[in-house]
Design a protein around this motif. Structure first.
Motif, PDB file in Angstrom:
ATOM      1  N   LEU A 136       0.819  -1.208   0.000  1.00 26.95           N
ATOM      2  CA  LEU A 136       0.000   0.000   0.000  1.00 26.95           C
ATOM      3  C   LEU A 136       0.855   1.262   0.000  1.00 26.95           C
ATOM      4  N   TRP A 137       0.370   2.266  -0.703  1.00 30.94           N
ATOM      5  CA  TRP A 137       0.892   3.635  -0.604  1.00 30.94           C
ATOM      6  C   TRP A 137      -0.046   4.407   0.294  1.00 30.94           C
ATOM      7  N   ILE A 138       0.507   5.228   1.196  1.00 27.74           N
ATOM      8  CA  ILE A 138      -0.312   5.929   2.190  1.00 27.74           C
ATOM      9  C   ILE A 138       0.047   7.403   2.205  1.00 27.74           C
ATOM     10  N   TYR A 139      -0.979   8.236   2.129  1.00 25.73           N
ATOM     11  CA  TYR A 139      -0.820   9.687   2.247  1.00 25.73           C
ATOM     12  C   TYR A 139      -1.620  10.143   3.459  1.00 25.73           C
ATOM     13  N   ASP A 140      -0.982  10.875   4.364  1.00 27.95           N
ATOM     14  CA  ASP A 140      -1.642  11.389   5.564  1.00 27.95           C
ATOM     15  C   ASP A 140      -2.048  12.839   5.341  1.00 27.95           C
ATOM     16  N   ASP A 141      -3.360  13.076   5.294  1.00 27.47           N
ATOM     17  CA  ASP A 141      -3.892  14.411   5.020  1.00 27.47           C
ATOM     18  C   ASP A 141      -4.257  15.085   6.348  1.00 27.47           C
ATOM     19  N   PHE A 142      -3.448  16.064   6.730  1.00 28.98           N
ATOM     20  CA  PHE A 142      -3.669  16.785   7.990  1.00 28.98           C
ATOM     21  C   PHE A 142      -4.409  18.109   7.783  1.00 28.98           C
ATOM     22  N   ASP A 143      -4.534  18.559   6.555  1.00 28.85           N
ATOM     23  CA  ASP A 143      -5.124  19.868   6.267  1.00 28.85           C
ATOM     24  C   ASP A 143      -6.644  19.738   6.240  1.00 28.85           C
ATOM     25  N   LEU A 144      -7.244  19.667   7.418  1.00 31.31           N
ATOM     26  CA  LEU A 144      -8.666  19.353   7.537  1.00 31.31           C
ATOM     27  C   LEU A 144      -9.390  20.390   8.386  1.00 31.31           C
ATOM     28  N   GLN A 145     -10.699  20.482   8.163  1.00 32.40           N
ATOM     29  CA  GLN A 145     -11.571  21.275   9.019  1.00 32.40           C
ATOM     30  C   GLN A 145     -12.689  20.377   9.527  1.00 32.40           C
ATOM     31  N   LYS A 146     -12.912  20.424  10.837  1.00 35.38           N
ATOM     32  CA  LYS A 146     -13.947  19.585  11.440  1.00 35.38           C
ATOM     33  C   LYS A 146     -15.311  19.849  10.790  1.00 35.38           C
ATOM     34  N   GLY A 147     -16.000  18.776  10.460  1.00 33.07           N
ATOM     35  CA  GLY A 147     -17.326  18.882   9.873  1.00 33.07           C
ATOM     36  C   GLY A 147     -17.329  18.957   8.359  1.00 33.07           C
ATOM     37  N   ARG A 148     -16.185  19.147   7.755  1.00 34.45           N
ATOM     38  CA  ARG A 148     -16.120  19.241   6.294  1.00 34.45           C
ATOM     39  C   ARG A 148     -15.888  17.849   5.699  1.00 34.45           C
ATOM     40  N   THR A 149     -16.513  17.604   4.539  1.00 34.59           N
ATOM     41  CA  THR A 149     -16.371  16.322   3.856  1.00 34.59           C
ATOM     42  C   THR A 149     -15.405  16.472   2.689  1.00 34.59           C
ATOM     43  N   GLU A 192      11.238  -2.352  13.294  1.00 32.38           N
ATOM     44  CA  GLU A 192      10.337  -2.354  12.147  1.00 32.38           C
ATOM     45  C   GLU A 192       9.250  -1.294  12.323  1.00 32.38           C
ATOM     46  N   PRO A 193       8.716  -0.776  11.195  1.00 30.69           N
ATOM     47  CA  PRO A 193       7.647   0.228  11.319  1.00 30.69           C
ATOM     48  C   PRO A 193       6.359  -0.384  11.856  1.00 30.69           C
ATOM     49  N   VAL A 194       5.527   0.455  12.425  1.00 31.17           N
ATOM     50  CA  VAL A 194       4.228   0.006  12.933  1.00 31.17           C
ATOM     51  C   VAL A 194       3.354  -0.415  11.745  1.00 31.17           C
ATOM     52  N   PRO A 195       2.745  -1.575  11.786  1.00 34.00           N
ATOM     53  CA  PRO A 195       1.922  -2.028  10.663  1.00 34.00           C
ATOM     54  C   PRO A 195       0.653  -1.193  10.511  1.00 34.00           C
ATOM     55  N   LEU A 196       0.059  -1.284   9.345  1.00 36.53           N
ATOM     56  CA  LEU A 196      -1.167  -0.529   9.088  1.00 36.53           C
ATOM     57  C   LEU A 196      -2.365  -1.143   9.804  1.00 36.53           C
ATOM     58  N   ALA A 197      -2.381  -2.453   9.938  1.00 34.11           N
ATOM     59  CA  ALA A 197      -3.528  -3.139  10.546  1.00 34.11           C
ATOM     60  C   ALA A 197      -3.192  -3.582  11.968  1.00 34.11           C
ATOM     61  N   PRO A 198      -4.164  -3.548  12.879  1.00 33.62           N
ATOM     62  CA  PRO A 198      -3.925  -4.013  14.258  1.00 33.62           C
ATOM     63  C   PRO A 198      -3.863  -5.533  14.319  1.00 33.62           C
ATOM     64  N   VAL A 199      -3.408  -6.056  15.465  1.00 38.99           N
ATOM     65  CA  VAL A 199      -3.340  -7.505  15.630  1.00 38.99           C
ATOM     66  C   VAL A 199      -4.727  -8.102  15.850  1.00 38.99           C
TER      67      VAL A 199
END
Length: 256
Positions: free
Chosen positions: A115-128, A197-204
């Motif tokens: 998987l490729w993962i992008y973390d989007d932090f530029d958010l406003q609460k309540g906006r879709t 090792e990096p933290v996995p994307l899915a929990p145990v």
């Protein structure tokens, strides 16, 4: 003689057609659009803490079904979803490009398995927000749009406080978190990795855990493991995770 002259053009045409038919290689013509990367169908989005985590896997074939060997990167786009009376997805400028991922020097993204993962932090609460992604090849040809996903940014639950205690047979984790400010508490997710090792994307755990204690016996003596825990809440139809807890390290401990 006149009949012979009339036959000459017909013979010449037939000979020309025979020559043309024999020139070059025979085979089915492939339209250029079949050689571009196939559209991505795995785009997904989830809220973890104060970010929307957008993930996808790259295509392995061309749109025409052939093997894709010249993938160069991805273009990720986002738009703000407006109220129904105002929304216009097809209007020019509805989407803006969030990032361009060059496979030779990827920036602003991370990998987790395939998987490729992008973390989007530029958010406003309540906006879709709605996302789509395209692949592009080394010659610049772009795929069609991927599947589109959307998510509303909400107030996430607070991260738990985590402690770990090793013993000869297991590592015991204890954790606690405050009730979520928004939505209904569901449980906890446990994340585990080896120390380097990096933290996995899915929990145990397959489903959020209701209890505040977790005993891990899937361990190898001599190895150190890292653990984090998240709180999980249900907000409307969406499941939302908190930011990770503090990181703890633990492993099996020989008896004294």
């Amino acid at each position: 003689m006149a009949a012979s002259r009339r036959l000459l053009p017909a013979v010449a045409v037939a000979a020309s057609l025979a020559i043309l038919a024999g020139c070059g290689k025979k085979g089915t013509l492939v339209p250029p659009e079949a050689l571009v990367p196939a559209p991505i169908t795995s785009l997904a989005v989830a809220q973890k803490g104060g970010e929307l985590q957008v993930s996808w896997s790259g295509p392995g074939k061309q749109e025409g079904g052939g093997k894709l060997e010249n993938l160069a990167g991805f273009l990720l786009f986002r738009r703000n979803v407006l109220p129904p009376s105002e929304d216009c997805e097809e209007c020019p400028g509805a989407y803006s490009q969030l990032t361009k991922v060059d496979l030779e020097l990827p920036e602003k993204v991370r990998r987790a398995g395939g998987l490729w993962i992008y973390d989007d932090f530029d958010l406003q609460k309540g906006r879709t927000y709605q996302y789509k992604v395209r692949s592009y090849s080394k010659d610049g040809a772009q795929s069609k749009d991927s599947n589109k996903v959307r998510r509303s940014a909400v107030t996430p639950p607070l991260p738990p406080v985590l402690e770990a205690h090793g013993s000869p047979n297991e590592v015991e984790l204890t954790y606690v978190a405050l009730p979520p400010e928004e939505g209904t508490f569901v449980g906890y997710n446990i994340y585990k990795s080896k120390k380097d090792e990096p933290v996995p994307l899915a929990p145990v755990n397959k489903e959020p855990l209701a209890g505040t204690t977790y005993r891990d016996q899937e361990l190898v003596l001599g190895l150190t493991y890292r653990y984090t825990v998240t709180s999980v809440a249900k907000v409307g139809a969406d499941t939302v995770e908190s930011a990770p807890s503090n990181v703890v390290e633990a492993g099996l401990v020989l008896p004294e």
